[in-house]
Motif scaffolding. Structure first.
Motif, PDB file in Angstrom:
ATOM      1  N   SER A 217      -0.883   5.342   3.805  1.00  0.00           N
ATOM      2  CA  SER A 217      -1.306   5.432   5.199  1.00  0.00           C
ATOM      3  C   SER A 217      -0.862   4.226   5.999  1.00  0.00           C
ATOM      4  O   SER A 217      -0.593   4.330   7.199  1.00  0.00           O
ATOM      5  N   ARG A 218      -0.781   3.061   5.327  1.00  0.00           N
ATOM      6  CA  ARG A 218      -0.389   1.848   6.041  1.00  0.00           C
ATOM      7  C   ARG A 218       0.164   0.843   5.049  1.00  0.00           C
ATOM      8  O   ARG A 218      -0.377   0.652   3.958  1.00  0.00           O
ATOM      9  N   LEU A 219       1.271   0.199   5.433  1.00  0.00           N
ATOM     10  CA  LEU A 219       1.816  -0.897   4.652  1.00  0.00           C
ATOM     11  C   LEU A 219       2.275  -1.988   5.604  1.00  0.00           C
ATOM     12  O   LEU A 219       3.005  -1.717   6.559  1.00  0.00           O
TER      13      LEU A 219
ATOM     14  N   ASP B 130       1.800   5.892   7.850  1.00  0.00           N
ATOM     15  CA  ASP B 130       1.820   7.340   7.581  1.00  0.00           C
ATOM     16  C   ASP B 130       3.043   7.788   6.797  1.00  0.00           C
ATOM     17  O   ASP B 130       3.754   8.716   7.184  1.00  0.00           O
ATOM     18  N   LEU B 131       3.292   7.127   5.656  1.00  0.00           N
ATOM     19  CA  LEU B 131       4.362   7.575   4.771  1.00  0.00           C
ATOM     20  C   LEU B 131       3.848   8.731   3.927  1.00  0.00           C
ATOM     21  O   LEU B 131       2.787   8.637   3.297  1.00  0.00           O
ATOM     22  N   LEU B 132       4.599   9.817   3.902  1.00  0.00           N
ATOM     23  CA  LEU B 132       4.216  11.017   3.158  1.00  0.00           C
ATOM     24  C   LEU B 132       5.315  11.395   2.178  1.00  0.00           C
ATOM     25  O   LEU B 132       6.490  11.456   2.549  1.00  0.00           O
ATOM     26  N   TRP B 133       4.933  11.628   0.920  1.00  0.00           N
ATOM     27  CA  TRP B 133       5.827  12.246  -0.053  1.00  0.00           C
ATOM     28  C   TRP B 133       5.404  13.704  -0.145  1.00  0.00           C
ATOM     29  O   TRP B 133       4.375  14.047  -0.723  1.00  0.00           O
ATOM     30  N   LEU B 134       6.193  14.583   0.447  1.00  0.00           N
ATOM     31  CA  LEU B 134       5.770  15.954   0.685  1.00  0.00           C
ATOM     32  C   LEU B 134       6.220  16.935  -0.392  1.00  0.00           C
ATOM     33  O   LEU B 134       5.530  17.920  -0.657  1.00  0.00           O
TER      34      LEU B 134
END
Length: 360
Positions: free
Chosen positions: A115-117, A299-303
């Protein structure tokens, strides 16, 4: 918090020191299920020292910006000398977690993303990095009672105690007894990200510009990278040595259905694609804006899984930019970056923030 379908499996720690209620203890060699994590728990998970050789090796493969490859460059002077790529720092944290927190046990079921880095401070040659986590919250799945989500904050500090990376994300763990009543959520939750539609236009890439000249929605296609079996295994051996990243047989035994790339490999290849694109644009005589370091992403997503043989086309959609009041000629750009596989499926995305050349 919605029920996620993660494609970046993580295992779980059983060796590092832990802290409950501010008291550090040794958890021993017992497995930890969802129920074993307590809001407020803190735990250290190992340390490592990064060398200049390692910084250069990663940068030359994935992030060959001058501040990561040339101590005499203008970029390096802006950052006080040679620094590690932020993606290298994140991958080193993955290695710390794998060796000391994740691999020793089997109850971790995956993570939907980060969600946050924040890259809070630069990592330099010779730095010793140490990791720790805090449990921010947890929530059992209502639709799949055999599992639950634990919300973590990971912090990596250098030898001076200075945080260099802060990262918040969910990890899914098996519940000890799926037949027991679903407990109420505890602590801080992360709301699910909104659905999005990211795609490449049929038209050629538009010209890039400085902040103040680019319009929202400008979308660039950076290039396509194939994930070969050896490239997947090579990255995994260095940073994420989980079985499904190292063995075709192990990968087939999971919901991945084959040898799968580490999520940090997918992200690092996005950086590789954009650096290559920038270099090719400059060689062709087209305008390329100057870039500086990035403070982090959201908001990084591995989809979807990226399997051996998949070809991922990377790109970016410009969201907005604002000029800096303290740095004339510079500004902060925000952009939604993404990767699409050969079947047209979105496999990952994140919102990046970067120092970007601005109009006077």
């Amino acid at each position: 918090m919605a029920d996620y379908k993660p494609f970046f499996p993580l295992a779980r720690d059983v060796r590092s020191q832990s802290c409950l209620g501010g008291i550090w203890s040794q958890p021993g060699e017992t497995m930890r299920f969802f129920e074993d994590f307590r809001v407020g728990e803190q735990q250290a998970y190992g340390s490592l020292t990064v060398s200049e050789v390692e910084i250069l090796r990663f940068a030359r493969q994935y992030d060959a910006q001058p501040m990561h490859t040339d101590p005499a460059s203008e970029q390096a002077r802006m950052t006080g000398g040679l620094i590690a790529s932020g993606w290298h720092t994140a991958s080193l944290n993955m290695r710390l977690m794998a060796d000391n927190f994740l691999l020793p046990a089997k109850q971790g079921l995956g993570s939907p993303g980060v969600s946050r880095l924040d890259w809070a401070a630069p990592v330099r040659p010779g730095d010793t990095l140490s990791g720790s986590f805090e449990v921010l919250g947890r929530k059992a799945s209502a639709s799949k009672p055999d599992r639950g989500f634990v919300n973590f904050r990971f912090t990596v500090t250098n030898q001076h105690g200075t945080p260099v990376l802060r990262q918040e994300n969910l990890i899914m763990f098996a519940r000890r007894d799926a037949r027991s009543p679903v407990p109420p959520p505890e602590g801080l939750e992360i709301p699910p990200p909104p659905r999005e539609n990211l795609a490449f236009p049929d038209a050629p890439n538009p010209p890039m510009g400085r902040i103040g000249a680019m319009e929202a929605g400008l979308t660039l296609r950076f290039g396509t990278i194939e994930f070969t079996p050896e490239s997947i295994k090579s990255f995994a051996r260095d940073f994420d040595p989980q079985d499904f990243h190292l063995s075709e047989e192990a990968g087939r035994a999971t919901h991945f259905g084959g040898l799968s790339a580490s999520g940090w490999h997918i992200a690092s290849n996005w950086m590789r694609a954009i650096v290559t694109f920038w270099a090719n644009e400059a060689k062709s005589g087209r305008f390329v804006p100057k870039l500086g370091p990035s403070p982090g992403f959201r908001d990084l997503l591995w989809l979807r899984p990226v399997l051996a043989g998949d070809r991922i086309t990377y790109g970016s959609r410009f969201i907005e930019g604002r000029k800096s009041a303290s740095k004339p000629g510079w500004g902060i750009a925000q952009h939604r970056n993404f990767g699409i596989n050969q079947r047209g499926e979105l496999v990952f995305a994140f919102t990046g923030i970067v120092l970007w050349e601005a109009e006077a």
